[in-house]
Design a protein around this motif. Structure first.
Motif, mmCIF file in Angstrom:
data_model
loop_
_atom_site.group_PDB
_atom_site.id
_atom_site.type_symbol
_atom_site.label_atom_id
_atom_site.label_comp_id
_atom_site.label_asym_id
_atom_site.label_seq_id
_atom_site.Cartn_x
_atom_site.Cartn_y
_atom_site.Cartn_z
ATOM 1 N N ALA A 1 84.799 21.106 58.739
ATOM 2 C CA ALA A 1 85.986 20.842 59.571
ATOM 3 C C ALA A 1 87.072 20.191 58.728
ATOM 4 O O ALA A 1 88.265 20.495 58.876
ATOM 5 C CB ALA A 1 85.612 19.940 60.751
ATOM 6 N N ARG B 1 82.120 13.539 68.815
ATOM 7 C CA ARG B 1 81.293 12.811 69.773
ATOM 8 C C ARG B 1 81.691 11.337 69.806
ATOM 9 O O ARG B 1 81.534 10.670 70.811
ATOM 10 C CB ARG B 1 79.814 12.982 69.415
ATOM 11 C CG ARG B 1 79.313 14.410 69.625
ATOM 12 C CD ARG B 1 78.005 14.650 68.929
ATOM 13 N NE ARG B 1 78.108 14.380 67.490
ATOM 14 C CZ ARG B 1 77.099 14.358 66.650
ATOM 15 N NH1 ARG B 1 75.891 14.610 67.089
ATOM 16 N NH2 ARG B 1 77.291 14.118 65.374
ATOM 17 N N GLN C 1 74.665 24.679 68.089
ATOM 18 C CA GLN C 1 75.618 24.376 69.169
ATOM 19 C C GLN C 1 76.720 25.422 69.281
ATOM 20 O O GLN C 1 77.571 25.331 70.173
ATOM 21 C CB GLN C 1 76.269 22.997 68.948
ATOM 22 C CG GLN C 1 75.387 21.824 69.294
ATOM 23 C CD GLN C 1 74.330 21.577 68.255
ATOM 24 O OE1 GLN C 1 74.602 21.628 67.058
ATOM 25 N NE2 GLN C 1 73.112 21.318 68.687
ATOM 26 N N HIS C 2 76.744 26.424 68.404
ATOM 27 C CA HIS C 2 77.862 27.382 68.416
ATOM 28 C C HIS C 2 77.965 28.120 69.758
ATOM 29 O O HIS C 2 79.056 28.261 70.315
ATOM 30 C CB HIS C 2 77.719 28.404 67.283
ATOM 31 C CG HIS C 2 78.004 27.818 65.924
ATOM 32 N ND1 HIS C 2 77.879 28.535 64.761
ATOM 33 C CD2 HIS C 2 78.404 26.572 65.543
ATOM 34 C CE1 HIS C 2 78.197 27.769 63.721
ATOM 35 N NE2 HIS C 2 78.507 26.569 64.178
ATOM 36 N N MET D 1 79.358 25.828 72.534
ATOM 37 C CA MET D 1 80.768 25.444 72.325
ATOM 38 C C MET D 1 81.698 26.648 72.515
ATOM 39 O O MET D 1 82.753 26.533 73.143
ATOM 40 C CB MET D 1 80.980 24.880 70.901
ATOM 41 C CG MET D 1 80.162 23.663 70.587
ATOM 42 S SD MET D 1 80.678 22.233 71.563
ATOM 43 C CE MET D 1 79.384 21.075 71.163
ATOM 44 N N GLU E 1 82.388 28.968 63.189
ATOM 45 C CA GLU E 1 81.720 28.959 61.884
ATOM 46 C C GLU E 1 80.511 29.895 61.843
ATOM 47 O O GLU E 1 79.938 30.253 62.861
ATOM 48 C CB GLU E 1 81.285 27.530 61.527
ATOM 49 C CG GLU E 1 82.253 26.809 60.609
ATOM 50 C CD GLU E 1 82.696 27.633 59.395
ATOM 51 O OE1 GLU E 1 81.920 28.465 58.918
ATOM 52 O OE2 GLU E 1 83.828 27.443 58.936
ATOM 53 N N LYS E 2 80.101 30.240 60.634
ATOM 54 C CA LYS E 2 78.863 30.955 60.399
ATOM 55 C C LYS E 2 77.736 29.925 60.285
ATOM 56 O O LYS E 2 78.032 28.767 59.938
ATOM 57 C CB LYS E 2 78.936 31.867 59.170
ATOM 58 C CG LYS E 2 79.622 31.322 57.919
ATOM 59 C CD LYS E 2 79.172 30.055 57.280
ATOM 60 C CE LYS E 2 77.798 29.924 56.746
ATOM 61 N NZ LYS E 2 77.510 28.623 56.100
ATOM 62 N N TYR F 1 90.253 28.976 52.590
ATOM 63 C CA TYR F 1 90.109 29.230 54.034
ATOM 64 C C TYR F 1 91.413 29.729 54.646
ATOM 65 O O TYR F 1 91.447 30.198 55.776
ATOM 66 C CB TYR F 1 89.624 27.956 54.750
ATOM 67 C CG TYR F 1 88.319 27.464 54.188
ATOM 68 C CD1 TYR F 1 87.127 28.135 54.470
ATOM 69 C CD2 TYR F 1 88.271 26.376 53.330
ATOM 70 C CE1 TYR F 1 85.932 27.723 53.917
ATOM 71 C CE2 TYR F 1 87.074 25.951 52.769
ATOM 72 C CZ TYR F 1 85.914 26.628 53.068
ATOM 73 O OH TYR F 1 84.727 26.231 52.516
HETATM 74 N N1 LIG Z 1 82.555 28.476 55.864
HETATM 75 C C1 LIG Z 1 82.034 27.604 55.014
HETATM 76 O O1 LIG Z 1 82.356 27.559 53.832
HETATM 77 C C2 LIG Z 1 81.046 26.620 55.538
HETATM 78 C C3 LIG Z 1 80.673 25.552 54.711
HETATM 79 C C4 LIG Z 1 79.819 24.590 55.246
HETATM 80 C C5 LIG Z 1 79.335 24.744 56.532
HETATM 81 N N2 LIG Z 1 79.697 25.823 57.300
HETATM 82 C C6 LIG Z 1 79.185 25.959 58.673
HETATM 83 O O2 LIG Z 1 79.875 25.001 59.485
HETATM 84 C C7 LIG Z 1 78.979 24.387 60.411
HETATM 85 C C8 LIG Z 1 78.995 22.884 60.201
HETATM 86 O O3 LIG Z 1 78.616 22.607 58.877
HETATM 87 P P1 LIG Z 1 79.012 21.211 58.141
HETATM 88 O O4 LIG Z 1 78.567 21.362 56.741
HETATM 89 O O5 LIG Z 1 80.405 20.857 58.433
HETATM 90 O O6 LIG Z 1 78.019 20.229 58.892
HETATM 91 P P2 LIG Z 1 78.149 18.649 59.037
HETATM 92 O O7 LIG Z 1 78.889 18.093 57.872
HETATM 93 O O8 LIG Z 1 76.796 18.156 59.348
HETATM 94 O O9 LIG Z 1 79.111 18.467 60.301
HETATM 95 C C9 LIG Z 1 78.803 18.989 61.552
HETATM 96 C C10 LIG Z 1 79.555 18.199 62.609
HETATM 97 O O10 LIG Z 1 79.213 18.726 63.886
HETATM 98 C C11 LIG Z 1 79.067 17.665 64.820
HETATM 99 N N3 LIG Z 1 77.673 17.673 65.303
HETATM 100 C C12 LIG Z 1 76.549 17.377 64.621
HETATM 101 N N4 LIG Z 1 75.460 17.498 65.406
HETATM 102 C C13 LIG Z 1 75.914 17.869 66.604
HETATM 103 C C14 LIG Z 1 75.282 18.157 67.843
HETATM 104 N N5 LIG Z 1 73.951 18.057 67.971
HETATM 105 N N6 LIG Z 1 76.059 18.525 68.885
HETATM 106 C C15 LIG Z 1 77.392 18.614 68.745
HETATM 107 N N7 LIG Z 1 78.053 18.351 67.605
HETATM 108 C C16 LIG Z 1 77.313 18.003 66.538
HETATM 109 C C17 LIG Z 1 79.370 16.364 64.087
HETATM 110 O O11 LIG Z 1 80.731 16.071 64.327
HETATM 111 P P3 LIG Z 1 81.129 14.892 65.330
HETATM 112 O O12 LIG Z 1 80.283 13.719 64.944
HETATM 113 O O13 LIG Z 1 82.568 14.718 65.090
HETATM 114 O O14 LIG Z 1 80.822 15.346 66.737
HETATM 115 C C18 LIG Z 1 79.163 16.723 62.649
HETATM 116 O O15 LIG Z 1 79.989 15.955 61.786
HETATM 117 C C19 LIG Z 1 77.611 25.067 60.180
HETATM 118 O O16 LIG Z 1 77.434 26.094 61.124
HETATM 119 C C20 LIG Z 1 77.722 25.635 58.771
HETATM 120 O O17 LIG Z 1 76.939 26.785 58.549
HETATM 121 C C21 LIG Z 1 80.553 26.733 56.816
#
Ligand SMILES: NC(=O)c1ccc[n+]([C@@H]2O[C@H](COP(=O)([O-])OP(=O)(O)OC[C@H]3O[C@@H](n4cnc5c(N)ncnc54)[C@H](OP(=O)(O)O)[C@@H]3O)[C@@H](O)[C@H]2O)c1
Length: 356
Positions: free
Chosen positions: A37, A58, A105-106, A109, A123-124, A307
């Motif tokens: 994000a 959250r 959660q995708h 949401m 996201e993927k 991106y």
């Molecule tokens: N396109 C890309 O290059 C790329 C790179 C990395 C990841 N991704 C994808 O993006 C997604 C997130 O990855 P990330 O690396 O950003 O993960 P992350 O750093 O763990 O962040 C995920 C965020 O989602 C929220 N969250 C966590 N658990 C949750 C739950 N149980 N219910 C609702 N919200 C929850 C939290 O935000 P809050 O605390 O603010 O609610 C957390 O900071 C994944 O699907 C991953 O595959 C894509």
């Protein structure tokens, strides 16, 4: 043997600077404040026709500090029994929502966002399984709202050029593809990369990228054979996929949460090959060797973190009234999740969402 791909997923505006406006500004909402994000919001701020309207988290602290750091007008958080994301979705001034929670959660949401009348970039991995992906596509189509999986690499200049070269016939008939992506992710039972309740494992987190090299140059396969190392928590720490094609082609793809690989993709045809060296999800350099002509190198600049290109595509599509991207159609997300379902059944990996 002719090339099997009818649609090589080429962008209609390959030379456009993704920062430049293509129409009426869109007002964005971002759900979640984790690693991706942050990166995507940084790039979103570069688009001339993006307004950073709201972020939800959250927690109050994370929502407010994210909004301050990236320039979002409003922050929403869980309060009084109402989730932050629900409050964001009730904001009439949000046109399009970017979902950046863990995979598990995708579905929840995106469904809530579509039901609230918002366009969505998710996201993927798009979902946990094909059933969830098909359900979301059906709702988006019925409500005539834009929905796309955030496979950002598909839109990058180097990736688009690789697809173009393969489709042009310069390599002859493509017969095999190899691609690997991996990094050692420190084990933690609560990290989303490993936690089964979050959809942990290499397949859903990484395999979309090696797969992209196969589908972008050969299409979706007729057969898939998978092996993998399943850890004690029941998720795949790494996997190797062999894809088979009826027209005499195959692909070998490796994804790992244990090992650094060379992160190389090779596309080999009857006349020559191309290779992406260094980063298969953000290719900056392609080496092309055709016949006895020697090697040629093509290099690619990327705007922002990369991106910006998918964000431009979402913006352009919504401005033009499209409900799907021709470069990243929903059918491809469904086919990908179907392929991953098949791999998981071979590996014996299941998630809680599969039972719903
Ligand atoms: N396109 C890309 O290059 C790329 C790179 C990395 C990841 N991704 C994808 O993006 C997604 C997130 O990855 P990330 O690396 O950003 O993960 P992350 O750093 O763990 O962040 C995920 C965020 O989602 C929220 N969250 C966590 N658990 C949750 C739950 N149980 N219910 C609702 N919200 C929850 C939290 O935000 P809050 O605390 O603010 O609610 C957390 O900071 C994944 O699907 C991953 O595959 C894509």
């Amino acid at each position: 043997m002719s090339a099997p791909i009818a649609t090589p997923w080429l962008s209609s505006q390959p030379d456009q600077d993704p920062r430049s406006a293509t129409g009426k500004p869109l007002r964005w909402g971002v759900i979640a404040t984790g690693g991706i994000a942050r990166s995507v919001s940084q790039d979103l701020a570069l688009l001339a026709d993006a307004e950073l309207r709201a972020v939800s988290s959250r927690g109050r602290d994370t929502a407010e500090s994210f909004a301050g750091a990236y320039g979002f007008e409003r922050a929403y958080w869980d309060d009084g029994g109402v989730s932050g994301y629900q409050r964001l979705l009730a904001d009439d001034a949000v046109d399009v929502v970017y979902v950046a929670t863990p995979h598990a959660q995708h579905h929840q949401m995106v469904l809530a966002a579509l039901t609230a009348g918002k366009h969505v970039l998710c996201e993927k991995a798009f979902t946990i399984n094909a059933r969830e992906a098909s359900a979301l596509a059906a709702v988006a189509r019925e409500r005539k709202l834009f929905l796309m999986e955030a496979v950002w690499s598909r839109f990058l200049p180097g990736m688009q050029r690789a697809f173009e070269i393969a489709a042009s016939g310069e390599l002859g008939d493509v017969h095999w593809v190899t691609a690997d992506l991996g990094f050692p992710a420190p084990y933690s039972p609560t990290s989303r990369l490993w936690a089964r309740q979050d959809g942990g494992g290499a397949l859903l987190d990484i395999s979309v990228y090696p797969l992209l090299w196969a589908v972008g140059t050969l299409g979706f396969p007729q057969t898939v054979s998978a092996t993998g190392f399943i850890n004690d928590d029941g998720v795949d720490a790494q996997n190797a996929l062999t894809l088979g094609y009826n027209h005499g082609a195959q692909a070998q793809l490796t994804s790992s949460l244990l090992a650094f690989g060379p992160r190389t993709a090779t596309v080999a045809g009857s006349l020559g090959y191309l290779q992406s060296v260094g980063s298969i999800n953000n290719p900056r350099e392609l080496v092309i060797g055709v016949g006895r002509a020697g090697l040629r190198t093509e290099e690619f600049e990327v705007v922002g973190l990369g991106y910006t290109y998918e964000l431009r595509e979402v913006t352009r599509c919504i401005q033009q009234g499209l409900t799907e991207s021709p470069v990243m159609p929903l059918e491809d997300s469904i086919k990908t999740m179907r392929l991953f379902d098949g791999v998981r059944s071979q590996l014996g990996v299941s998630y809680a969402n599969d039972a719903h």
